[in-house]
Design an enzyme around this catalytic site. Structure first.
Site, PDB file in Angstrom:
ATOM      1  CG  HIS A 234      -1.917   4.401   1.103  1.00 53.72           C
ATOM      2  ND1 HIS A 234      -2.378   4.423   2.400  1.00 53.72           N
ATOM      3  CD2 HIS A 234      -2.423   5.496   0.502  1.00 53.72           C
ATOM      4  CE1 HIS A 234      -3.159   5.478   2.568  1.00 53.72           C
ATOM      5  NE2 HIS A 234      -3.204   6.150   1.423  1.00 53.72           N
TER       6      HIS A 234
ATOM      7  NE  ARG B 285      -7.022  -9.288   0.156  1.00 55.38           N
ATOM      8  CZ  ARG B 285      -7.537  -8.749  -0.932  1.00 55.38           C
ATOM      9  NH1 ARG B 285      -8.301  -7.676  -0.867  1.00 55.38           N
ATOM     10  NH2 ARG B 285      -7.329  -9.290  -2.121  1.00 55.38           N
TER      11      ARG B 285
ATOM     12  CE  LYS C 129      -1.068  -7.360   3.789  1.00 55.04           C
ATOM     13  NZ  LYS C 129      -1.040  -6.123   4.585  1.00 55.04           N
TER      14      LYS C 129
ATOM     15  CB  THR D 249      -4.778   0.109  10.194  1.00 56.54           C
ATOM     16  OG1 THR D 249      -5.198  -0.680   9.079  1.00 56.54           O
ATOM     17  CG2 THR D 249      -4.251   1.438   9.690  1.00 56.54           C
TER      18      THR D 249
ATOM     19  CE  LYS E 256      -8.618  -1.108  11.961  1.00 55.29           C
ATOM     20  NZ  LYS E 256      -8.788  -1.752  10.648  1.00 55.29           N
TER      21      LYS E 256
HETATM   22  C1  NBG Z   1      -1.948  -0.372   2.454  1.00 56.11           C
HETATM   23  C2  NBG Z   1      -0.675  -0.802   3.165  1.00 56.11           C
HETATM   24  C3  NBG Z   1      -0.887  -0.876   4.671  1.00 56.11           C
HETATM   25  C4  NBG Z   1      -1.473   0.426   5.167  1.00 56.11           C
HETATM   26  C5  NBG Z   1      -2.724   0.775   4.383  1.00 56.11           C
HETATM   27  C6  NBG Z   1      -3.295   2.100   4.788  1.00 56.11           C
HETATM   28  C7  NBG Z   1      -2.363  -0.538   0.040  1.00 56.11           C
HETATM   29  C8  NBG Z   1      -1.902  -0.150  -1.320  1.00 56.11           C
HETATM   30  N1  NBG Z   1      -1.635  -0.118   1.068  1.00 56.11           N
HETATM   31  O1  NBG Z   1       0.342  -1.127   5.305  1.00 56.11           O
HETATM   32  O2  NBG Z   1      -0.251  -2.048   2.666  1.00 56.11           O
HETATM   33  O3  NBG Z   1      -1.773   0.345   6.526  1.00 56.11           O
HETATM   34  O4  NBG Z   1      -2.431   0.848   3.004  1.00 56.11           O
HETATM   35  O5  NBG Z   1      -2.354   3.102   4.672  1.00 56.11           O
HETATM   36  O6  NBG Z   1      -3.360  -1.208   0.174  1.00 56.11           O
END
Ligand code: NBG
Length: 798
Positions: free
Chosen positions: A348, A536, A541, A642, A646
């Site tokens: 992730h 976050r 970001k 994500t 949404k």
């Molecule tokens: C997060 C990513 C996001 C992603 C989500 C779900 C962690 C380690 N990763 O970009 O930063 O959408 O995971 O996959 O929190």
């Protein structure tokens, strides 16, 4: 599905309040009413939960277990009512009794068991799997304290404990009879048993009792109810042993708090214990369950799949090896073949600091037997691969190296499937982060772009849009997410677009009302663009990029210009308590908000709202009201995102870099229906001689904006403003904020222009909604089920 009339419901509800609290409904408060409802709903689905379990067992249905160190379920009352088909019955009944439905919904605490997208994704998957009759079980930790509750004091983030279990949790059932013992520390050595088999002997271990708490995950209008299991650490109940207070605390501590960092857990022993606690309890219970119905374990992969969600549960691999060898007496080769068939892994992240490693000494001391097994995995991996791929490459990607256990490499080597969470992310895993292992195991790699559940994000969060879709769109969008494409045929229909505009206006008004009630700030829902960035707080970001544009707008106003369209900038973001820079950004934005929101020169043109304590429930209020979705990470850094999905599903226009799933959103809606800016991941990677100072020196306009951080324009940020300023200029702007600024400001101006033509704007919104079906987590989880776990499911989704 539950059959219940309004009168029956009212009767049952009154009885429940009486049985629980010995009170009449009229004397009960919202929290009691919520509790009564939750228990009543649990009773409604209990038979289905039992039958689902029996069906899986009796029919030898393959089950997958989703291991994750965090989940983010959000409130469960509305989803449960919706999925049971009881929303109307219950709301009518409650209103008949003169009760305030909204207050009851708000009485449910939001479990803070996750940090952000990673945890939320796990919960969306559980919801979608149940909707599709897929046998997917959740396995996590029952943290007593969730992620902190965020407050602002003088603009600074203050973290308060999130005591979400204070009033108990009505959805869960404690199952002490399913508890397992998890062993930590001590010494272990191998010695032959009476049959001459090598078995481990343990001495001086600390044993912890793992007690499961199960929650039902109700499928949407079907009979499936899956199990979401959270483990809690307790002292073992062995009557021959006594424990002192310190020992008790040491044990309880394991599941006391969720680590509030969303990227970086650098070497903390308690975190390592949490990880092993979760996988050991989870894997033991899976094997035990399997054993009840099967004599030998050789074909376990036919009915069991274990999924490692990010690296935190990667010790599931050596743990399953341990059980298969030490307790089931399999040979290494047999156990390894089975383990790799059972395990699969999702990565992730692309951030270097998020790739989890643990010092070998710490692992050896905390889980000695597991460490021995990891050493053996490492030894065999090297033995097998060095002759083929050479020592240099294999050294780079072996599970052990540089004095640490590299969890991502362990996860790849021990799994049969490795996936990223958006196309670009998977490509970057293959070409950079995991390139050596991709070279060795190309067949394991695949992409599974994330998804979101439209039940929560449209049906529950946005009733006006739901109603519009129900009346206008043909097909069955609630069961077949792709049917939402029906909206496309109205994209040029002025009557429909007008209705869509009314839906948005309604949602903006309710958000404006909440903002006034909770934050005492007035915003103009009827004229302003609601520009939303909710995620976050992290430098990559780039909330800072957004804030710089707000400074820009403010300076324009102060220079006597009028903004063509008023703007309301809405932020929601928690910073990890130890992430100093992120907290400085929060303070800066809060002070910026204060100046702007109180400056009479500004009038109604500009507002900055920082919604405190951003979480699932806040998202449900903000997302339906958003006009613009800010997805502005530095390209190549956001794995997927994500909130982008949404927000598009709720008709917001995405303002984005070509990063993560934004790229797929752009492909889906087409360049005319999204606003893209900034460098691509390839350009960022090739930009080796970046000088933020040079960009600053060459751009007078930008200088003025950046200088506002240090020239007193924003009061009370002497230290923060200077630190942020230095990060941009002295430390060469790690996330290329200045490099992308001009392009971002142009994109923002484009948004302003587009918004002034409502017909064109709502046409874009309509296309976004129409194309959001492909980002339904129902489709995503179907792909996991088909390609990775090989589960059976309903066929309707595709
Ligand atoms: C997060 C990513 C996001 C992603 C989500 C779900 C962690 C380690 N990763 O970009 O930063 O959408 O995971 O996959 O929190």
């Amino acid at each position: 599905m539950a059959q219940l009339t309004v009168n029956e419901f009212k009767e049952q509800f009154k009885n429940m309040i009486l049985r629980l609290y010995a009170e009449d409904v009229t004397d009960s408060d919202a929290h009691q009413q919520f509790t009564a409802l939750a228990i009543l709903l649990r009773e409604q689905y209990a038979p289905n939960l039992k039958e689902t379990r029996q069906h899986y067992e009796n029919d030898r249905v393959k089950e997958a277990y989703y291991f994750a160190i965090e989940f983010l379920p959000g409130r469960m009352l509305q989803t449960t009512m919706l999925n049971l088909g009881l929303t109307d019955t219950i709301t009518t009944g409650l209103m008949d009794m003169g009760l305030d439905v909204e207050k009851i919904i708000d009485a449910e605490p939001d479990p803070g068991l996750g940090n952000g997208g990673l945890g939320r994704l796990g919960s969306e998957f559980l919801d979608s799997a149940a909707a599709l009759h897929m046998a997917l079980n959740g396995n996590g930790i029952r943290y007593q304290y969730g992620l902190f509750r965020q407050m602002f004091d003088n603009g600074f983030q203050v973290e308060m404990p999130d005591d979400w279990l204070r009033n108990g949790n009505s959805w869960e059932v404690r199952r002490e009879n399913r508890a397992c013992l998890v062993r930590f520390g001590g010494n272990v050595w191998m010695a032959p048993d009476a049959f001459g088999r090598l078995v481990p002997h343990y001495e001086n271990t600390t044993d912890v009792l793992a007690v499961p708490y199960d929650t039902g995950i109700v499928g949407y209008l079907n009979h499936t109810v899956n199990t979401f299991r959270l483990w809690s650490a307790e002292l073992p109940t062995d009557p021959s042993k006594t424990y002192n207070l310190q020992q008790k605390e040491d044990v309880n501590e394991i599941t006391e708090i969720l680590y509030p960092d969303d990227s970086n857990y650098a070497g903390r022993l308690l975190r390592l214990k949490q990880e092993y606690f979760l996988v050991s309890a989870g894997v033991q219970s899976i094997v035990r369950h399997y054993r009840k119905h099967h004599r030998n374990l050789n074909h376990m992969d036919a009915t069991v799949a274990i999924h490692i969600n990010d690296t935190h549960p990667a010790m599931a691999i050596p743990e399953l090896m341990r059980i298969l060898m030490d307790e089931e007496f399999m040979s290494w080769d047999q156990a390894w073949a089975l383990t790799t068939k059972v395990m699969s892994y999702t990565n992730h992240t692309l951030l270097a600091e998020s790739l989890e490693t643990w010092p070998v000494d710490m692992v050896a001391q905390t889980v000695p037997r597991i460490y021995q097994i990891i050493q053996e995995i490492d030894r065999r991996f090297r033995g097998l691969q060095i002759p083929v791929y050479g020592e240099e490459r294999v050294n780079r990607c072996a599970p052990l190296g540089d004095g640490v256990v590299r969890m991502a490499y362990l996860a790849v080597i021990g799994s049969h499937s490795v996936n990223g969470v958006a196309k670009l992310h998977t490509e970057l895993l293959e070409s950079s982060v995991l390139k050596d292992l991709y070279r060795i195991f190309p067949e394991k790699f695949n992409n599974k772009t994330n998804g979101v559940t439209m039940r929560r994000w449209i049906q529950i969060a946005n009733p006006p849009l739901t109603k519009l879709l129900d009346t206008e769109v043909k097909g069955d969008w609630k069961h077949r997410p792709l049917d939402i494409i029906g909206v496309q045929s109205f994209a040029k229909d002025p009557t429909f677009l007008k209705k869509l505009q009314e839906v948005k206006a309604k949602n903006k008004r309710s958000l404006a009302k909440k903002i006034r009630e909770k934050l005492d700030i007035s915003v103009d829902p009827d004229h302003a663009i609601f520009d939303v960035q909710i995620k976050r707080l992290h430098a990559y970001k780039r909330q800072l990029l957004h804030a710089l544009y707000i400074i820009d707008e403010y300076q324009q106003i102060k220079a006597g210009q009028k903004l063509a369209v008023p703007r309301v900038h809405i932020f929601g973001a928690k910073a990890a308590p130890s992430y100093y820079y992120a907290k400085e950004i929060i303070k800066m934005i809060n002070e910026l908000a204060k100046v702007i929101n109180h400056d009479p020169d500004v009038g109604d043109q500009l507002r900055v709202i920082f919604v405190p304590n951003y979480g699932v429930s806040e998202a449900e209020e903000i997302i339906p009201a958003a006009d613009v979705s800010e997805q502005i990470s530095l390209a190549g850094k956001e794995a997927s995102g994500t909130s982008n999905m949404k927000l598009m599903a709720n008709g917001a226009i995405t303002l984005a870099t070509m990063d993560g799933a934004n790229i797929e959103i752009a492909d889906a809606v087409g360049q005319d229906n999204i606003v893209i800016f900034g460098m691509t991941a390839t350009e960022v990677a090739a930009y080796t001689n970046y000088s933020s100072q040079a960009i600053y020196d060459g751009d007078k306009h930008l200088q003025k904006v950046v200088n506002a951080l240090v020239d007193g324009t924003i009061p009370n940020i002497d230290r923060e403003g200077r630190d942020i300023y230095n990060s941009l200029l002295q430390y060469n702007d790690e996330y290329y904020v200045l490099a992308d600024y001009e392009s971002y400001a142009k994109a923002q101006d484009k948004i302003t222009t587009l918004y002034q033509d409502p017909q064109a704007w709502y046409q874009m919104a309509a296309i976004n909604i129409a194309k959001s079906g492909q980002f339904s987590s129902d489709l995503t989880i179907a792909r996991y089920g088909d390609d990775i776990w090989h589960l059976t499911r309903d066929q309707f989704v595709n």
